[in-house]
Scaffold this active site. Structure first.
Site, PDB file in Angstrom:
ATOM      1  N   ASN A  46       7.595  -4.766  -0.239  1.00  0.00           N
ATOM      2  CA  ASN A  46       6.603  -3.892  -0.866  1.00  0.00           C
ATOM      3  C   ASN A  46       7.313  -2.589  -1.221  1.00  0.00           C
ATOM      4  OD1 ASN A  46       4.474  -2.286  -1.573  1.00  0.00           O
ATOM      5  ND2 ASN A  46       3.488  -2.286   0.440  1.00  0.00           N
ATOM      6  N   LYS A  53       6.199  -0.207  -2.955  1.00  0.00           N
ATOM      7  CA  LYS A  53       5.246   0.909  -3.070  1.00  0.00           C
ATOM      8  C   LYS A  53       5.499   1.709  -4.362  1.00  0.00           C
ATOM      9  CE  LYS A  53       4.671   0.773   1.873  1.00  0.00           C
ATOM     10  NZ  LYS A  53       4.293   1.435   3.099  1.00  0.00           N
ATOM     11  N   HIS A 101      -3.984  -3.398   1.029  1.00  0.00           N
ATOM     12  CA  HIS A 101      -2.965  -2.695   1.824  1.00  0.00           C
ATOM     13  C   HIS A 101      -3.613  -1.466   2.471  1.00  0.00           C
ATOM     14  CE1 HIS A 101       0.496  -0.225   2.822  1.00  0.00           C
ATOM     15  NE2 HIS A 101       1.161  -1.362   2.907  1.00  0.00           N
ATOM     16  N   GLU A 145      -2.727   1.465   2.695  1.00  0.00           N
ATOM     17  CA  GLU A 145      -2.714   2.683   1.866  1.00  0.00           C
ATOM     18  C   GLU A 145      -3.820   2.629   0.816  1.00  0.00           C
ATOM     19  OE1 GLU A 145       1.482   2.434   1.002  1.00  0.00           O
ATOM     20  OE2 GLU A 145       1.843   2.844   3.124  1.00  0.00           O
ATOM     21  N   GLU A 198      -0.895  -5.769   9.452  1.00  0.00           N
ATOM     22  CA  GLU A 198      -0.130  -4.527   9.409  1.00  0.00           C
ATOM     23  C   GLU A 198      -0.871  -3.440  10.166  1.00  0.00           C
ATOM     24  OE1 GLU A 198       2.787  -4.438   5.912  1.00  0.00           O
ATOM     25  OE2 GLU A 198       0.892  -3.708   5.161  1.00  0.00           O
ATOM     26  N   GLY A 204       5.456   2.687   8.106  1.00  0.00           N
ATOM     27  CA  GLY A 204       6.234   3.846   7.675  1.00  0.00           C
ATOM     28  C   GLY A 204       6.467   4.870   8.773  1.00  0.00           C
ATOM     29  N   SER A 254       7.140  -1.105   9.833  1.00  0.00           N
ATOM     30  CA  SER A 254       8.464  -0.695  10.333  1.00  0.00           C
ATOM     31  C   SER A 254       9.353  -1.872  10.730  1.00  0.00           C
ATOM     32  CB  SER A 254       8.307   0.292  11.490  1.00  0.00           C
ATOM     33  OG  SER A 254       7.639   1.463  11.045  1.00  0.00           O
TER      34      SER A 254
HETATM   35  P1  PGA Z   1       7.039  -0.109   6.307  1.00  0.00           P
HETATM   36  O1  PGA Z   1       5.838  -0.523   5.333  1.00  0.00           O
HETATM   37  O2  PGA Z   1       7.918  -1.335   6.466  1.00  0.00           O
HETATM   38  O3  PGA Z   1       7.745   1.014   5.601  1.00  0.00           O
HETATM   39  O4  PGA Z   1       6.442   0.302   7.603  1.00  0.00           O
HETATM   40  C1  PGA Z   1       5.218  -1.771   5.441  1.00  0.00           C
HETATM   41  C2  PGA Z   1       4.097  -1.881   4.444  1.00  0.00           C
HETATM   42  O5  PGA Z   1       3.427  -0.873   4.185  1.00  0.00           O
HETATM   43  O6  PGA Z   1       3.833  -2.956   3.882  1.00  0.00           O
END
Ligand code: PGA
Length: 249
Positions: free
Chosen positions: A8, A10, A95, A97, A165, A171, A210
């Site tokens: 992803n 983003k 997601h 976000e 997630e 993140g 992460s």
């Molecule tokens: P991250 O993001 O690996 O940076 O924690 C995962 C995601 O948001 O799909």
């Protein structure tokens, strides 16, 4: 089931940057593609660029969001038929976000999942609790609500991927422990068993939050963790390719 490694990206990477990264991923992981399913989800602007790099390599292309209507007066949105015409196979839906920054609700997400299936895209439905919800002991309730509502109205044969997630792990560098992830994945699998008794074992459940080369091995070793959805570590070919290599073993 083949492990799935989904990137992803983003809101990162211009077209030239996306092209380079896709080229570096493709050249680094070609030998592992028979044993791992790789999905790259660039921003909308780089979909066709990445599609032309990965062409018929077997790497799948995914978008990060979509609108549930096929077309219309929805300024700034992108629809399923548009994603298909850009060469997408998959689309991330719900997601955290999108849920938390853009206020997407369970009902909006359910509409998007249905629309994706209708258009022939495979939804990667994201579910997961916030840190506060976990501290309040609500993890299973939240995840169950996300899964039930995301799958509402689908048929057992619809092709879908679920990504667990935990919001507090995205993140932040704070990965769920393998045991924390395992417990939620087991709960999702049991829930799927009640919804899709014939096919519950065929629905891939990815972990995201992460994921890095030094923690993916123990995560993928857990039962019911069928792959990973990777943000930060997918933005460098070195780390993403290493994740694919580990998942191929
Ligand atoms: P991250 O993001 O690996 O940076 O924690 C995962 C995601 O948001 O799909």
């Amino acid at each position: 089931m083949k492990k799935i490694l989904a990137a992803n990206w983003k809101m990162n990477l211009t077209n030239p940057e996306a092209q380079h990264l896709a080229q570096d991923v493709l050249s680094g992981v070609q030998t592992f593609l028979p044993s791992v399913q790789v999905v790259i989800c660039p921003p909308y602007t780089a979909l066709t660029t990445v599609r032309s790099v990965i062409a018929a390599s077997g790497i799948r292309l995914g978008a990060q969001n979509m609108h549930h209507e096929p077309a219309g007066a929805f300024t700034g949105e992108c629809s399923g038929p548009m994603l298909l015409s850009a060469g997408c196979d998959d689309v991330i839906i719900g997601h955290s976000e999108r849920r938390h920054i853009f206020n997407e609700t369970d009902s909006m997400i359910a509409l998007k999942v249905k629309a994706a299936i209708r258009e022939g895209l495979r939804p990667i439905l994201c579910v997961g609790e916030t840190g506060q919800e976990r501290d309040q002991g609500l993890t299973f309730n939240i995840v169950e609500r996300h899964v039930r509502s995301g799958l509402s109205g689908l048929s057992p044969e619809d092709d879908i991927v679920i990504a667990y997630e935990p919001v507090w792990a995205i993140g932040t560098g704070r990965t769920a422990t393998p045991e924390q992830a395992r417990d939620v994945h087991a709960m999702i699998r049991n829930l799927l068993k009640t919804i899709y008794p014939e096919r519950y074992q065929m629905v891939p459940i990815l972990y995201g939050g992460s994921v890095k080369p030094d923690n993916i091995g123990e995560l993928l070793a857990q039962p019911d963790i069928d792959g990973a959805l990777v943000g930060g570590a997918s933005l460098k070919a070195e780390s993403f390719n290493r994740l694919i290599e580990i998942a191929a073993k």
